[in-house]
Design an enzyme around this catalytic site. Structure first.
Site, PDB file in Angstrom:
ATOM      1  CG  LEU A  54       0.627   5.658   2.077  1.00  0.00           C
ATOM      2  CD1 LEU A  54       1.443   6.918   1.852  1.00  0.00           C
ATOM      3  CD2 LEU A  54      -0.851   5.994   2.226  1.00  0.00           C
ATOM      4  N   GLY A  55       1.166   1.603  -0.335  1.00  0.00           N
ATOM      5  CA  GLY A  55       1.364   0.906  -1.603  1.00  0.00           C
ATOM      6  C   GLY A  55       2.568  -0.011  -1.554  1.00  0.00           C
ATOM      7  N   GLY A  57       5.661  -2.083  -4.434  1.00  0.00           N
ATOM      8  CA  GLY A  57       6.232  -2.252  -5.765  1.00  0.00           C
ATOM      9  C   GLY A  57       7.095  -3.492  -5.780  1.00  0.00           C
ATOM     10  CG  ASP A 177      10.709   4.611 -14.456  1.00  0.00           C
ATOM     11  OD1 ASP A 177      10.019   4.129 -15.378  1.00  0.00           O
ATOM     12  OD2 ASP A 177      10.687   4.181 -13.297  1.00  0.00           O
TER      13      ASP A 177
END
Length: 390
Positions: A54-55, A57, A177
């Site tokens: 999905l992704g 970082g 954040d």
């Protein structure tokens, strides 16, 4: 009853050139040995089968997995070795322990459901499990003309964000954040995830195969329909008063830049800055000089949009003497930009623009105590405007 596992195809996908950097390889200071070499179809803890990427970082990769014991989908975050998710776990457990007492804001926070560790070739990796959600609001926003939500969608989204923040702040937690990257679309059922799994089985994603790992292309999340949800509590803080550097660079509140004590009002500041990201198709503050984040430039932009800070703020920070004199006049070398919120706001006019900027000005105040609480904003005239227009 446990469900059968899926067998993912070993061919039928595009093999990308080994020399082309993709996905996590593009992050600053990428070190492959720090990332766990996940394989599609892999099963962790004899229970969680990875079905799609999905992704990614700087510190993790994100995967869709199926819990074969409960036959449901979950999101699996695998941290790089040496990067622990203990803070997110601790904050999640703390928030889960608090009785919501009918407060709907608790349901708008994505908390850790479970955690475990796995051993990789180069160390231990912490794994966190979450309820699966949709795309980030950064990606969602980019689907609109001019990269901005429409006015009503902005108003509804901000109401939900403030509802989640109200529960968070009443519980004594500061997110620190908050940005469109950490705001996800909700989901109403599992159909979107079933479709992603089907695509991965029938039309496998592009990937590059290296000697020690496979780098997969992330699957694009479809648009889902559900409430905006606040996620990623990895940098969150429990307690009323704090010191130290937090917040994404261009989102930093004045008290962070000036090295002052801070509290939950930095999240309120973030909401004000986020309005520009979500609605105006660009940043409110650029805060950069010669391509580098620059405090003086950032503060100059604040003065141009908000006016000079009150003396009370300057008295709290020794660092402020670099930028203002004893009377509060700007003395730094960086010139003040010729701009105002009115000249920067380009999508609305008349009463609509007036209400939006009045809302933003409430949030972007120099003194934290002058900013409203999340609860104070529930009945803001701009946020409830759409309810009177229907």
């Amino acid at each position: 009853m446990p469900q059968p596992t899926s067998s993912f195809p070993a061919d039928g996908f595009e093999e990308l050139p080994a020399q082309e950097n993709i996905e996590e390889e593009t992050v600053l200071c990428y070190r492959p040995e720090k990332f766990y070499p996940v394989r599609l179809g892999q099963i962790f803890k004899s229970r969680y089968q990875v079905v799609a990427k999905l992704g990614f970082g700087t510190y993790s990769t994100i995967w869709l997995c199926r819990d074969i014991e409960k036959n449901c989908f979950l999101t699996l975050k695998i941290c790089i070795s040496g990067q622990e998710g203990n803070n997110e776990v601790a904050v999640s457990r703390y928030l889960e322990s608090i009785d919501a007492a009918g407060h709907p804001g608790k349901q708008l926070l994505r908390l850790v459901l479970d955690e475990f560790q796995i051993e990789g070739p180069q160390g231990t990796h912490q794994c966190l499990l979450f309820a699966p959600l949709g795309m980030s609001f950064t990606k969602f926003r980019n689907l609109f003309p001019d990269r901005g939500l429409d006015k009503v969608l902005l108003q509804q989204t901000l109401q939900l964000v403030l509802l989640g923040l109200d529960f968070l702040h009443q519980a004594g937690v500061v997110h620190t954040d908050l940005s469109p990257n950490n705001l996800l679309l909700g989901v109403q059922n599992s159909s979107a995830f079933e479709e992603i799994e089907r695509l991965e089985l029938e039309q496998p994603c592009d990937r590059k195969t290296l000697a020690d790992r496979v780098i997969y292309r992330s699957r694009r999340m479809p648009i889902t329909f559900g409430p905006a949800t606040i996620c990623d509590f990895g940098a969150a803080k429990i307690g009323d008063k704090h010191t130290g550097d937090v917040m994404p660079g261009v989102y930093r509140a004045p008290e962070i830049i000036l090295g002052m004590e801070w509290d939950s009002k930095i999240d309120i500041w973030s909401v004000g800055v986020m309005v520009w990201d979500l609605f105006e198709g660009g940043r409110l503050f650029h805060a950069a000089k010669d391509g580098q984040l620059d405090d003086e430039q950032h503060l100059a932009e604040m003065v141009s949009l908000m006016g000079l800070p009150p003396a009370k703020l300057l008295e709290r920070s020794e660092k402020a003497r670099q930028y203002w004199d004893a009377e509060g006049n700007w003395i730094a070398a960086t010139p003040l930009p010729e701009q105002s919120l009115e000249t920067r706001e380009r999508r609305l006019e008349g009463r609509d623009q007036e209400l939006l900027l009045k809302f933003v000005r409430k949030l972007l105040r120099w003194l934290p105590e002058d900013r409203p609480s999340a609860q104070d904003l529930f009945e803001d005239e701009f946020l409830i405007q759409y309810t009177h227009e229907q």
